[in-house]
Design a protein around this motif. Structure first.
Motif, PDB file in Angstrom:
ATOM      1  N   UNK A 182       1.396  -1.114  -0.081  1.00 59.14           N
ATOM      2  CA  UNK A 182      -0.137  -0.147  -0.472  1.00 59.14           C
ATOM      3  C   UNK A 182       0.779   0.748  -0.206  1.00 59.14           C
ATOM      4  N   UNK A 183       0.793   1.773  -0.629  1.00 64.26           N
ATOM      5  CA  UNK A 183       1.356   3.576  -0.781  1.00 64.26           C
ATOM      6  C   UNK A 183       0.652   4.509   0.224  1.00 64.26           C
ATOM      7  N   UNK A 184       1.778   4.955   0.643  1.00 69.67           N
ATOM      8  CA  UNK A 184       1.105   5.998   2.053  1.00 69.67           C
ATOM      9  C   UNK A 184       1.419   7.684   1.062  1.00 69.67           C
ATOM     10  N   UNK A 185       0.032   9.048   1.110  1.00 68.26           N
ATOM     11  CA  UNK A 185       0.461   9.710  -0.122  1.00 68.26           C
ATOM     12  C   UNK A 185       0.378  10.833   1.555  1.00 68.26           C
ATOM     13  N   UNK A 186       0.673  11.921   1.740  1.00 70.16           N
ATOM     14  CA  UNK A 186       0.618  12.409   3.430  1.00 70.16           C
ATOM     15  C   UNK A 186       0.746  13.884   2.431  1.00 70.16           C
ATOM     16  N   UNK A 187      -0.824  14.479   3.168  1.00 69.25           N
ATOM     17  CA  UNK A 187      -0.926  16.171   2.857  1.00 69.25           C
ATOM     18  C   UNK A 187      -0.662  16.663   3.035  1.00 69.25           C
ATOM     19  N   UNK A 188       0.046  18.123   2.982  1.00 68.57           N
ATOM     20  CA  UNK A 188      -0.095  18.986   4.239  1.00 68.57           C
ATOM     21  C   UNK A 188      -0.763  19.957   4.042  1.00 68.57           C
ATOM     22  N   UNK A 189      -1.241  20.621   4.685  1.00 68.69           N
ATOM     23  CA  UNK A 189      -2.382  21.234   5.646  1.00 68.69           C
ATOM     24  C   UNK A 189      -1.899  22.990   4.776  1.00 68.69           C
ATOM     25  N   UNK A 190      -3.185  23.412   4.701  1.00 65.81           N
ATOM     26  CA  UNK A 190      -2.394  24.959   4.232  1.00 65.81           C
ATOM     27  C   UNK A 190      -3.580  25.941   5.049  1.00 65.81           C
ATOM     28  N   UNK A 191      -3.454  27.423   4.886  1.00 64.26           N
ATOM     29  CA  UNK A 191      -4.825  27.840   6.161  1.00 64.26           C
ATOM     30  C   UNK A 191      -5.909  27.827   4.639  1.00 64.26           C
ATOM     31  N   UNK A 192      -5.204  27.962   3.138  1.00 61.96           N
ATOM     32  CA  UNK A 192      -6.212  27.653   2.351  1.00 61.96           C
ATOM     33  C   UNK A 192      -7.090  26.070   1.921  1.00 61.96           C
ATOM     34  N   UNK A 193      -6.485  25.150   2.858  1.00 59.14           N
ATOM     35  CA  UNK A 193      -6.784  23.996   1.831  1.00 59.14           C
ATOM     36  C   UNK A 193      -6.418  22.736   2.777  1.00 59.14           C
ATOM     37  N   UNK A 194      -7.886  22.975   3.690  1.00 56.49           N
ATOM     38  CA  UNK A 194      -7.763  21.731   4.405  1.00 56.49           C
ATOM     39  C   UNK A 194      -8.423  19.826   3.943  1.00 56.49           C
ATOM     40  N   UNK A 195      -7.374  18.871   4.943  1.00 63.38           N
ATOM     41  CA  UNK A 195      -8.329  17.882   3.688  1.00 63.38           C
ATOM     42  C   UNK A 195      -8.696  17.482   4.794  1.00 63.38           C
ATOM     43  N   UNK A 196      -9.262  16.118   4.804  1.00 66.20           N
ATOM     44  CA  UNK A 196     -10.265  15.508   5.247  1.00 66.20           C
ATOM     45  C   UNK A 196     -10.534  13.560   4.045  1.00 66.20           C
ATOM     46  N   UNK A 197      -9.554  12.992   5.534  1.00 69.94           N
ATOM     47  CA  UNK A 197      -9.484  10.873   4.651  1.00 69.94           C
ATOM     48  C   UNK A 197     -10.647  10.289   5.035  1.00 69.94           C
ATOM     49  N   UNK A 198     -10.973  10.228   3.763  1.00 72.42           N
ATOM     50  CA  UNK A 198     -12.458   8.837   3.232  1.00 72.42           C
ATOM     51  C   UNK A 198     -11.678   7.296   3.501  1.00 72.42           C
ATOM     52  N   UNK A 199     -12.214   6.993   5.170  1.00 71.59           N
ATOM     53  CA  UNK A 199     -11.395   5.488   4.682  1.00 71.59           C
ATOM     54  C   UNK A 199     -12.153   5.286   3.995  1.00 71.59           C
ATOM     55  N   UNK A 220     -10.076   9.780   9.972  1.00 69.79           N
ATOM     56  CA  UNK A 220     -10.509  10.648   9.003  1.00 69.79           C
ATOM     57  C   UNK A 220      -8.703  11.641   9.346  1.00 69.79           C
ATOM     58  N   UNK A 221      -7.957  11.558   9.939  1.00 73.87           N
ATOM     59  CA  UNK A 221      -6.400  12.046   9.851  1.00 73.87           C
ATOM     60  C   UNK A 221      -5.590  11.239   9.121  1.00 73.87           C
ATOM     61  N   UNK A 222      -6.203  10.046   9.027  1.00 70.70           N
ATOM     62  CA  UNK A 222      -4.987   8.802   8.647  1.00 70.70           C
ATOM     63  C   UNK A 222      -4.327   8.465   8.957  1.00 70.70           C
ATOM     64  N   UNK A 223      -4.617   8.521  10.857  1.00 66.07           N
ATOM     65  CA  UNK A 223      -3.268   7.823  11.255  1.00 66.07           C
ATOM     66  C   UNK A 223      -3.630   6.559  12.154  1.00 66.07           C
TER      67      UNK A 223
END
Lengths: 227, 132
Positions: free
Chosen positions: A167-184, A207-210
């Protein structure tokens, strides 16, 4: 500002140390600083104490991660909503009544058998409050912020999360303009479950993906019987 | 959530099969459960003040984040291990900075008001409400 102000100890006229037993011990410095800010802002009419209390209450008790869990559970059980969510998360989430603060955009990233997603904010601690409430302490810590990027597998291992090999792991880095939510991934053994039932499987950490969403046998037993 | 309250700071909560060697040599990763995220009431108030002032247009959230990340970098450079427990200390420092930078309040007023509160505590008999 932000430094220690303890040098500033001009005494009010009239205060006497003679009756030191008849006083209240002043609280710690940050408490006094917040009281100073709030009382001055209230006096200037810039802040209404009731509005402050309402914000505190909302984030402490009403938001929590439950809004996010509702979004995920609906996506698992409603293909049209899921499509909308993945295409335009900001709009899909607003359509459920969860409105962001300052126009930040939401993006929902879907876990698959091939790819697992994890969210971090390396700069500070941007977090999708609207759907997850306030961030947990570890999310705000430097070790998480650094290691989510440099060693995501190690971080997942600390959370007890093991992914199938390959399984590949992709890490998303949030910013003030863009927030991420993981769909498990929707857990196995949940065919025919409605959104309300599925919601119990969706944890903040998933939902954070940990972590992964709970399996049906991991649903916590609430006081008063099984939920 | 009735998990073991002892499972904090880098210990996996539910992973008998995770080899501990994986965690060795790595910095502690603070953990918590789904519990309260404010350690003390002032943190919640500082949080809410920032949100409210932003809502009212005194600054944008992008400005907040810019200041906040700069403050965290500054604190780290000054030796703060930045484990998440000082998060609201940084938050409060940025709140004061942004409010004074924008001229919403003046630093001397904040300092003298803080001292007034300290004195109010000192002159209020224990158990009575502290008022200015």
């Amino acid at each position: 500002m932000g430094q220690d102000h303890s040098n500033d100890n001009a005494h009010e006229p009239g205060h006497s140390h003679a009756h030191h037993h008849d006083h209240t011990e002043p609280p710690a410095d940050p408490v006094l600083r917040v009281k100073a800010l709030e009382s001055l802002l209230v006096e200037k009419g810039l802040v209404d104490p009731a509005a402050i209390d309402a914000i505190v209450e909302t984030y402490e008790t009403k938001v929590g991660p439950r809004n996010g869990a509702k979004v995920v559970a609906r996506a698992w059980s409603d293909p049209a909503f899921k499509k909308h969510l993945l295409e335009d998360a900001t709009a899909a989430i607003s359509s459920m009544g969860y409105i962001g603060r300052q126009g930040e955009h939401m993006k929902v990233v879907e876990n698959t058998h091939e790819r697992h997603n994890m969210v971090v904010c390396t700069l500070c601690s941007c977090y999708p409050w609207t759907v997850l409430g306030l961030p947990p302490v570890w999310y705000k810590s430097a070790p998480y912020r650094a290691r989510a990027v440099s060693d995501p597998k190690g971080v997942l291992a600390e959370f007890g999360t093991e992914l199938p090999k390959g399984t590949k792991i992709k890490v998303w880095d949030s910013t003030s303009e863009m927030r991420f939510l993981v769909l498990p991934l929707r857990p196995k053994g949940t065919a025919g479950w409605n959104a309300e039932r599925l919601e119990q499987l969706v944890t903040r950490n998933s939902m954070i993906g940990v972590e992964l969403a709970l399996r049906p046998d991991q649903i916590p037993v609430k006081s008063g019987g099984k939920a | 959530m009735d998990k073991d309250p002892g499972s904090v700071l880098g210990q996996p909560t539910k992973s008998e099969e995770v080899p501990l060697t994986l965690c060795k040599g790595l910095p502690d990763l603070p953990r918590d459960e789904d519990g309260p995220v404010f350690a003390e009431p002032w943190q919640a108030q500082a949080f809410a003040l920032a949100v409210r002032l932003c809502d009212q247009g005194h600054f944008t959230w992008a400005e907040w984040v810019e200041n906040f990340s700069a403050e965290i970098k500054r604190a780290q450079a000054a030796g703060d291990p930045d484990l998440g427990n000082t998060y609201y200390d940084h938050w409060l420092a940025v709140l004061e900075k942004i409010i004074t930078d924008k001229g919403i309040l003046q630093t001397p007023d904040l300092l003298s008001r803080k001292e007034q509160w300290r004195q109010a505590y000192l002159s209020t008999p224990h158990g009575k409400a502290v008022e200015l």
